[in-house]
Design an enzyme around this catalytic site. Structure first.
Site, PDB file in Angstrom:
ATOM      1  N   HIS A  23      -8.965   4.162  -1.705  1.00 12.99           N
ATOM      2  CA  HIS A  23      -7.630   3.594  -1.523  1.00 12.99           C
ATOM      3  C   HIS A  23      -7.236   2.759  -2.739  1.00 12.99           C
ATOM      4  O   HIS A  23      -7.237   1.524  -2.687  1.00 12.99           O
ATOM      5  CB  HIS A  23      -7.616   2.755  -0.248  1.00 12.99           C
ATOM      6  CG  HIS A  23      -6.292   2.189   0.140  1.00 12.99           C
ATOM      7  ND1 HIS A  23      -5.091   2.614  -0.403  1.00 12.99           N
ATOM      8  CD2 HIS A  23      -5.976   1.206   1.046  1.00 12.99           C
ATOM      9  CE1 HIS A  23      -4.101   1.916   0.140  1.00 12.99           C
ATOM     10  NE2 HIS A  23      -4.610   1.058   1.011  1.00 12.99           N
ATOM     11  N   GLN A  47      -5.328  -9.001   5.907  1.00 17.22           N
ATOM     12  CA  GLN A  47      -5.309  -7.686   6.541  1.00 17.22           C
ATOM     13  C   GLN A  47      -6.562  -7.425   7.366  1.00 17.22           C
ATOM     14  O   GLN A  47      -6.500  -6.758   8.411  1.00 17.22           O
ATOM     15  CB  GLN A  47      -5.153  -6.592   5.489  1.00 17.22           C
ATOM     16  CG  GLN A  47      -3.764  -6.526   4.886  1.00 17.22           C
ATOM     17  CD  GLN A  47      -3.555  -5.280   4.047  1.00 17.22           C
ATOM     18  OE1 GLN A  47      -4.076  -4.217   4.339  1.00 17.22           O
ATOM     19  NE2 GLN A  47      -2.789  -5.423   2.984  1.00 17.22           N
ATOM     20  N   CYS A  93       0.476   2.283   6.642  1.00 20.51           N
ATOM     21  CA  CYS A  93       0.690   0.880   6.954  1.00 20.51           C
ATOM     22  C   CYS A  93       0.699   0.080   5.659  1.00 20.51           C
ATOM     23  O   CYS A  93       0.095   0.471   4.654  1.00 20.51           O
ATOM     24  CB  CYS A  93      -0.406   0.358   7.882  1.00 20.51           C
ATOM     25  SG  CYS A  93      -2.083   0.488   7.216  1.00 20.51           S
ATOM     26  N   CYS A 150       0.811  -1.220   0.000  1.00 24.31           N
ATOM     27  CA  CYS A 150       0.000   0.000   0.000  1.00 24.31           C
ATOM     28  C   CYS A 150       0.845   1.271   0.000  1.00 24.31           C
ATOM     29  O   CYS A 150       0.359   2.332  -0.393  1.00 24.31           O
ATOM     30  CB  CYS A 150      -0.930   0.016   1.208  1.00 24.31           C
ATOM     31  SG  CYS A 150      -2.207  -1.256   1.163  1.00 24.31           S
ATOM     32  N   SER A 195     -23.454   9.921   5.193  1.00 20.99           N
ATOM     33  CA  SER A 195     -23.099   8.794   6.058  1.00 20.99           C
ATOM     34  C   SER A 195     -23.368   9.141   7.522  1.00 20.99           C
ATOM     35  O   SER A 195     -23.224  10.288   7.952  1.00 20.99           O
ATOM     36  CB  SER A 195     -21.620   8.443   5.867  1.00 20.99           C
ATOM     37  OG  SER A 195     -21.277   7.303   6.621  1.00 20.99           O
ATOM     38  N   SER A 223     -11.418   1.061   4.302  1.00 21.80           N
ATOM     39  CA  SER A 223     -11.327   1.708   2.993  1.00 21.80           C
ATOM     40  C   SER A 223     -11.972   0.827   1.931  1.00 21.80           C
ATOM     41  O   SER A 223     -11.955  -0.397   2.030  1.00 21.80           O
ATOM     42  CB  SER A 223      -9.866   1.982   2.634  1.00 21.80           C
ATOM     43  OG  SER A 223      -9.122   0.777   2.612  1.00 21.80           O
TER      44      SER A 223
END
Length: 389
Positions: free
Chosen positions: A345, A152, A375, A91, A210, A244
């Site tokens: 992402h 993950q 990360c 990432c 949201s 994400s």
């Protein structure tokens, strides 16, 4: 000693990484080429002066194989003499590209270099580069971790459990990410960084409406009874709402020295001050942002209180909230224009996307120092400090 400065930074809007996503019709090479063309158009530099183009891509297979960055350079219309390479630090791939580019300028290897990244998750889904039944880790890793590595999403659950992060707290963080991103769009704060493409002008995943009530209705995204037996501490609080999404997008940053910028008449946006990369537990995997933050602050001879703005990649709410607990950072300074939970992402593009958003936020807010950290799969993390100019 030479320095390294960012003189331009752009990104595409971020589309949903689905077949019906707003950018799914765009080949990944063309996504990246669009940011490269925009970068030279907005900066006014002659692309023939660019010493190298360093791009990040995670799933380097299919339409993202064969050194995608090189073909983006050619598609963008740059001279054939401009070289390019593609790197993978998961990432953090395009943040690593930024590190490499800046370090090359500081060392004198480059005068003008582009760091960039791309990922089209609609056309090249995550894990496409690992055929079914194949082991990408090998027997030595299996011997070292006999119970097996984990996905993950399970790492995000373990982080939530270890740092006692409640579902409500993670959902509230996600809602705030959407609120900040929507406010940034409405205020025109993304205008200088986003390069519209094929009629797509805005990030597709930002949800202004949201709410925690809506997110509370989502089911756990990674529930697995086998992992539940192995890790009984998991409460299964990670959902699609506080993680994400998968996305399509590209980003690019133009880096040079202050001396070259002055000679070419370019306006520096920020100085690339300090860099760090670190490894951490590959099971927890996503906690490397904590030691990476500590390491880069030591290298910069700064404290957390010196940092005006932070960009911490929102792979999952739990990652950023655990980082906040460990560092004591003020969340009001973190991802001030929203983060990956809202903006998206696109794996290989995210590092340079964060940098792009960060340098424009620094200028808008008059920030002196900013810190970016990400990360990365396998227990890795990048961090860097930027200095406002």
């Amino acid at each position: 000693m030479r320095d390294a400065v960012i003189v331009e930074a752009v990104r595409t809007p971020i589309g949903k990484g689905r077949p019906n996503g707003s950018l799914a019709h765009v080949h990944p090479v063309e996504l990246l080429a669009h940011t490269l063309r925009t970068l030279v158009e907005r900066s006014g530099v002659d692309p023939a002066l660019i010493d190298d183009v360093i791009g990040g891509t995670v799933d380097q297979v299919g339409e993202q194989a064969m050194n995608t960055t090189r073909y983006a350079v050619l598609s963008a219309g740059f001279p054939e003499s401009v070289p390019a390479t593609t790197v993978d630090r998961q990432c953090g791939s395009s943040q690593q590209a930024v590190h490499f580019a800046a370090q090359g300028v500081i060392s004198g290897a480059y005068d003008l270099v582009v760091a960039c990244g791309v990922e089209s998750m609609s056309r090249v889904p995550m894990w496409s580069n690992v055929p079914a039944g194949k082991d990408p880790f090998g027997p030595g890793v299996a011997e070292r971790y006999p119970e097996g590595l984990i996905p993950q999403g399970i790492s995000a659950e373990l982080i939530a459990a270890k740092w006692s992060l409640a579902r409500e707290e993670m959902d509230a963080f996600a809602v705030e990410s959407h609120r900040k991103a929507a406010a940034a769009w409405e205020s025109g704060l993304f205008a200088d960084e986003v390069a519209p493409l094929d009629g797509v002008t805005r990030d597709e995943c930002v949800r202004p409406g949201s709410s925690t009530e809506v997110l509370a209705g989502l089911k756990p995204a990674y529930y697995d009874p086998a992992f539940g037996e192995r890790f009984p501490q998991i409460d299964w609080n990670v959902t699609a709402g506080n993680a994400s999404p998968v996305n399509d997008g590209a980003s690019a940053v133009l880096i040079t020295s202050s001396e070259t910028a002055a000679r070419l008449g370019l306006r520096p946006l920020a100085r690339l001050h300090s860099f760090a990369v670190t490894g951490s537990d590959p099971l927890l995997m996503l906690t490397g942002v904590v030691p990476a933050t500590e390491k880069v602050l030591r290298k910069a001879s700064l404290t957390l209180d010196d940092i005006d703005l932070f960009e911490v990649n929102e792979a999952f709410s739990s990652v950023v909230l655990a980082w906040r607990q460990e560092t004591g950072a003020d969340l009001s300074k973190v991802n001030v224009h929203g983060g990956a939970i809202a903006i998206g992402h696109p794996l290989g593009a995210s590092g340079a996307r964060l940098t792009t958003t960060l340098v424009h936020a620094m200028r808008a807010r008059g920030a002196r120092y900013a810190l970016q950290t990400m990360c990365e799969a396998g227990g890795l993390a990048n961090a860097m400090v930027l200095e406002g100019l």
